[in-house]
Design a protein around this motif. Sequence first.
Motif: not given
Length: 237
Positions: A27-40
């Motif tokens: 499980n690699s889900g993070k609250g509030g994350h969008n595609t920008r956050h996921l790319l980081k």
Amino acid sequence: MKIFLPLAIALSIALTSLTCHATEVINSGKGGHNTRHLLKRVDTALAESKPDLVVLMVGTNDALNSKAMVPVDEFRKNLLELIAKFRAANAQTVLMTIVPCYGAYVIERHGEAPFAEQSPDEHVAAINAVIREVATTEKLPLVDLNHLFTAIGEPGDGETSLLRNEANSSSRDGVHPTRDGYRVIATAAFQALEALEKKPQRVLCFGDSITFGAGMEGAGTATGDTYPGMLARLLTP
């Protein structure tokens, strides 16, 4: 001639066989994350988990979170870049559309200004149009959660809604699933994985607070009532 193995050896062989066929879910889900956050954080997530398949569910914050909204064209660009990262890591990709929302709650939480030109439902539809388009052009499996939640989930303020609301969870949420909603997500993901010709051994569930399992037992893990947790149990031999 029959050969009988000592019980301890037989059990050891049986357990080894089960272990070899078990699928690990991360499980690699993070609250509030969008595609920008996921790319980081995608490079770190891939390096740490070394998956051979990624289930990607992202776009809810891009569409609805006033602090994390992303223009549709940038969302498409970010989504394609994420898929390229997965391919470079030799991981298959399964895409998911984002679930519907209850717009009245979204506006209550984020204000009317972000939705002056398009309603919350229209924002969701625009993001999902991109996800479906990319799944087609990139020839990737697609789990259409939005269709499932819309057709059977009654995404409103009723008690039977698959989205958390005041009637079913004492929460004016309108975005995150109920336990039954997470069960629907896990079941749909399981069916998508079962349909694959190449079965994965390590599955990375990558995304935002819905992947994280907001409000559920086991949040942030592949246990309990999160969709990765339910998926892990479904994949257990």
